[in-house]
Design an enzyme around this catalytic site. Sequence first.
Site, PDB file in Angstrom:
ATOM      1  N   THR A  17       0.832  -1.205   0.000  1.00 31.03           N
ATOM      2  CA  THR A  17       0.000   0.000   0.000  1.00 31.03           C
ATOM      3  C   THR A  17       0.869   1.258   0.000  1.00 31.03           C
ATOM      4  OG1 THR A  17      -1.571  -1.245   1.353  1.00 31.03           O
ATOM      5  CG2 THR A  17      -1.965   1.104   1.151  1.00 31.03           C
ATOM      6  N   SER A 112       6.436   3.805   8.518  1.00 33.44           N
ATOM      7  CA  SER A 112       5.263   4.535   9.008  1.00 33.44           C
ATOM      8  C   SER A 112       4.764   4.072  10.377  1.00 33.44           C
ATOM      9  CB  SER A 112       4.163   4.431   7.961  1.00 33.44           C
ATOM     10  OG  SER A 112       3.105   5.267   8.295  1.00 33.44           O
ATOM     11  N   HIS A 113       3.535   3.567  10.423  1.00 31.45           N
ATOM     12  CA  HIS A 113       2.933   3.216  11.710  1.00 31.45           C
ATOM     13  C   HIS A 113       3.395   1.859  12.226  1.00 31.45           C
ATOM     14  CE1 HIS A 113       0.482   1.158   8.748  1.00 31.45           C
ATOM     15  NE2 HIS A 113       0.119   0.334   9.716  1.00 31.45           N
ATOM     16  N   LYS A 125      10.096   4.016   0.387  1.00 31.58           N
ATOM     17  CA  LYS A 125       9.016   4.432  -0.500  1.00 31.58           C
ATOM     18  C   LYS A 125       9.574   5.459  -1.474  1.00 31.58           C
ATOM     19  CE  LYS A 125       5.816   7.156   1.237  1.00 31.58           C
ATOM     20  NZ  LYS A 125       4.565   7.775   1.679  1.00 31.58           N
ATOM     21  N   ASP A 268       1.793   9.515  13.792  1.00 34.62           N
ATOM     22  CA  ASP A 268       2.423   8.191  13.708  1.00 34.62           C
ATOM     23  C   ASP A 268       3.926   8.263  13.437  1.00 34.62           C
ATOM     24  OD1 ASP A 268       2.304   9.015  11.049  1.00 34.62           O
ATOM     25  OD2 ASP A 268       2.031   6.984  10.291  1.00 34.62           O
ATOM     26  N   ASP A 270       5.901   8.269  10.877  1.00 36.00           N
ATOM     27  CA  ASP A 270       6.459   9.184   9.871  1.00 36.00           C
ATOM     28  C   ASP A 270       5.676  10.483   9.753  1.00 36.00           C
ATOM     29  OD1 ASP A 270       4.280   7.865   8.784  1.00 36.00           O
ATOM     30  OD2 ASP A 270       5.067   7.924   6.751  1.00 36.00           O
ATOM     31  N   ASP A 272       2.456  11.259   9.125  1.00 39.61           N
ATOM     32  CA  ASP A 272       1.368  11.555   8.189  1.00 39.61           C
ATOM     33  C   ASP A 272      -0.018  11.222   8.737  1.00 39.61           C
ATOM     34  OD1 ASP A 272       1.757   8.839   8.011  1.00 39.61           O
ATOM     35  OD2 ASP A 272       2.056   8.785   5.833  1.00 39.61           O
ATOM     36  N   ARG A 273      -0.089  10.495   9.843  1.00 40.14           N
ATOM     37  CA  ARG A 273      -1.406  10.187  10.414  1.00 40.14           C
ATOM     38  C   ARG A 273      -1.746  11.129  11.548  1.00 40.14           C
ATOM     39  NH1 ARG A 273      -2.606   3.796  10.475  1.00 40.14           N
ATOM     40  NH2 ARG A 273      -1.754   3.358   8.417  1.00 40.14           N
ATOM     41  N   GLU A 354      -8.560   9.196   4.703  1.00 39.85           N
ATOM     42  CA  GLU A 354      -8.775   7.763   4.841  1.00 39.85           C
ATOM     43  C   GLU A 354      -9.218   7.476   6.270  1.00 39.85           C
ATOM     44  OE1 GLU A 354      -6.055   5.129   2.270  1.00 39.85           O
ATOM     45  OE2 GLU A 354      -4.710   6.455   3.349  1.00 39.85           O
ATOM     46  N   SER A 356      -8.082   5.392   8.122  1.00 35.94           N
ATOM     47  CA  SER A 356      -6.931   4.941   8.900  1.00 35.94           C
ATOM     48  C   SER A 356      -6.147   6.122   9.481  1.00 35.94           C
ATOM     49  CB  SER A 356      -6.032   4.087   8.020  1.00 35.94           C
ATOM     50  OG  SER A 356      -5.672   4.811   6.849  1.00 35.94           O
ATOM     51  N   LYS A 367      -0.722  12.401   3.126  1.00 33.72           N
ATOM     52  CA  LYS A 367      -1.519  12.787   4.270  1.00 33.72           C
ATOM     53  C   LYS A 367      -0.599  13.503   5.246  1.00 33.72           C
ATOM     54  CE  LYS A 367      -1.443   8.026   6.133  1.00 33.72           C
ATOM     55  NZ  LYS A 367      -0.945   7.164   5.043  1.00 33.72           N
TER      56      LYS A 367
HETATM   57  C1  VG1 Z   1      -2.799   1.127   5.811  1.00 30.58           C
HETATM   58  C2  VG1 Z   1      -4.074   1.931   5.794  1.00 30.58           C
HETATM   59  C3  VG1 Z   1      -4.109   2.840   4.577  1.00 30.58           C
HETATM   60  C4  VG1 Z   1      -2.861   3.716   4.579  1.00 30.58           C
HETATM   61  C5  VG1 Z   1      -1.623   2.856   4.656  1.00 30.58           C
HETATM   62  C6  VG1 Z   1      -0.359   3.672   4.772  1.00 30.58           C
HETATM   63  O1  VG1 Z   1      -2.755   0.296   4.664  1.00 30.58           O
HETATM   64  O2  VG1 Z   1      -5.197   1.110   5.817  1.00 30.58           O
HETATM   65  O3  VG1 Z   1      -5.285   3.609   4.611  1.00 30.58           O
HETATM   66  O4  VG1 Z   1      -2.824   4.509   3.416  1.00 30.58           O
HETATM   67  O5  VG1 Z   1      -1.685   1.996   5.782  1.00 30.58           O
HETATM   68  O6  VG1 Z   1      -0.385   4.480   5.908  1.00 30.58           O
HETATM   69  P1  VG1 Z   1      -3.180  -1.268   4.719  1.00 30.58           P
HETATM   70  O7  VG1 Z   1      -2.919  -1.767   3.322  1.00 30.58           O
HETATM   71  O8  VG1 Z   1      -2.351  -1.899   5.776  1.00 30.58           O
HETATM   72  O9  VG1 Z   1      -4.631  -1.294   5.087  1.00 30.58           O
HETATM   73  V1  VG1 Z   1       1.063   4.841   6.692  1.00 30.58           V
HETATM   74  O10 VG1 Z   1       0.782   6.066   7.743  1.00 30.58           O
HETATM   75  O11 VG1 Z   1       1.435   3.330   7.390  1.00 30.58           O
HETATM   76  O12 VG1 Z   1       2.117   5.144   5.446  1.00 30.58           O
HETATM   77 CO    CO Z   2       2.406   7.006   8.299  1.00 30.10          CO
END
Ligand code: VG1
Ligand code: CO
Length: 530
Positions: A17, A112-113, A125, A268, A270, A272-273, A354, A356, A367
């Site tokens: 993703t 990220s998270h 990325k 989070d 990085d 962005d959340r 999103e 999330s 984001k």
């Molecule tokens: C998750 C979230 C998605 C988000 C992605 C990256 O993906 O559901 O909405 O864009 O993480 O966020 P997945 O495929 O695990 O559902 V971040 O802040 O981890 O870059």
């Molecule tokens: Co993130």
Amino acid sequence: MILTVATTPFPDQKPGTSGLRKKVKAYQQKNYAENYIQSIFDSLEGFAGTTLVIGGDGRYFNAEVIQRAIRMAAANGFGRVLVGGGGLLSTPAASHVIRHYKAYGGLVLSASHNPGGPDGDFGIKYNIGNGGPAPEKVTDAVFARSKAITAYKTTDSADIDLNRLGDNKIEGMTVYAALMESLFDFAAIRALFASGFKMKFDGMGAITGPYATEILENRLGAPKGTVINGTPLPDFGGHHPDPNLVHAKELCDDVMLGTAYDFGAASDGDGDRNLIVGRGVYVTPSDSLAIIAANAALAPGYAGGIAGIARSMPTSCAPDRVAAKLGLKCYETPTGWKFFGNLLDAGLATVCGEESFGTGSNHVREKDGLWAVLMWLNILAATRKSVSDIVTGHWKEYGRNFYSRHDYEEIETDAANRLMDGLRGKLGALKGQSGIVTADDFAYDDPVDGSHTAKQGVRLIFGDGSRIIYRLSGTGTAGATLRVYIERYVADPARHGTETQEALADLIALSRSLPDIPGITGRQAPTVIT
Ligand code: VG1
Ligand code: CO
């Protein structure tokens, strides 16, 4: 001197993703990071002599990979590399820096998270020149290349001191903070804090801490100590840097259950959340997007109104109601920020989000956690209402979309695939059952470049607009994670006070029994509920 080093492909470098996320241990294999970075460069064209931005969220292994990336960028012919001070850049700051300096693109080193540390996760990325995540045609090309790679290019130069980069160093924080000042009414927010308004921001031991301290405490006058866990640490201080009700429980309890704070927020790994809470209230990310869209014009950067809204498919339909009222379009995209880039570039959408915990706008192409926090502060400063009054007022006007996501983490990959295949195989039969009017596998046709993306999640849509959605996560690094999204719309304000899980109870039960989650996965209940 440029060196060409022979290598052999790894079979598993398929970006998910958001970039290629793997265990640190996987990334520590010889040539693993180099192969992936070279596969990215091999998939790009016409970058000789241009600028590449490189930054990371500071997690474990960042320092090593950043040095390798700098050497490889030079050996591959980039003219200049811009690196964040100390090698650090939050994802939204990297996006802004790419745009601001008109760079060719950027490498963001982040998972990220996902948890960090030697036993945690690492990720890489690639973002394109508009500052956004590479679209699928690029990530597909990178994966194809990674399966055929035979060599990578690097130099024999020594490590660079990332705090002494001269002209190549950019203070991501300064340019980012200036962007925020151009969008929001800092004077009004300063006055809000001066009036005694209290907030708590949890940096979760990750990248946003310094940005939040600079903006909230230094520039907006929030009391010292407003930002907690504000120092970025390679293992995030043991925190799981995912700002939700489970991993930011302490903050949520303090703000929601106590009386000491008016507002709470977190970001989070990085940056962005965002998580938004108020006294007595948790704002779901879907509601937050709807509320931001409805009130954006209160912020100077959006005073002229918004052009449109975009949300990922599993995100609740609350923003659609705001769009309808404003006479705007609400675009529904697959999960992942890469699908918003074209809409933002084309001026079709101004705000996107999103479920999330991701919200953002056309100011960057990612984001942006702090952006969302500042937007909320701007709304609170302009209206002088409480978070709770804003949320309940919004529901009263538009109705409430009760919403919850149930995650079943680290289930066996085979079981997860069996479950999804089982659902896909009976879509025809599900239609008409239990009030289901639509049963499909979501596909998206990009209105700008016409690209088609299929198999983005099974949707069960009921006659009253309620939805149950199933998809597998594309960011995990162990087993599979099944995400089940459950939503019900209730217009009647007398019923808006119901507890969410209770309001959704019948749909939740159905979400488990329809695909036989317990039978196939062996799980009676989800591991995380948000
Ligand atoms: C998750 C979230 C998605 C988000 C992605 C990256 O993906 O559901 O909405 O864009 O993480 O966020 P997945 O495929 O695990 O559902 V971040 O802040 O981890 O870059
Ligand atoms: Co993130």
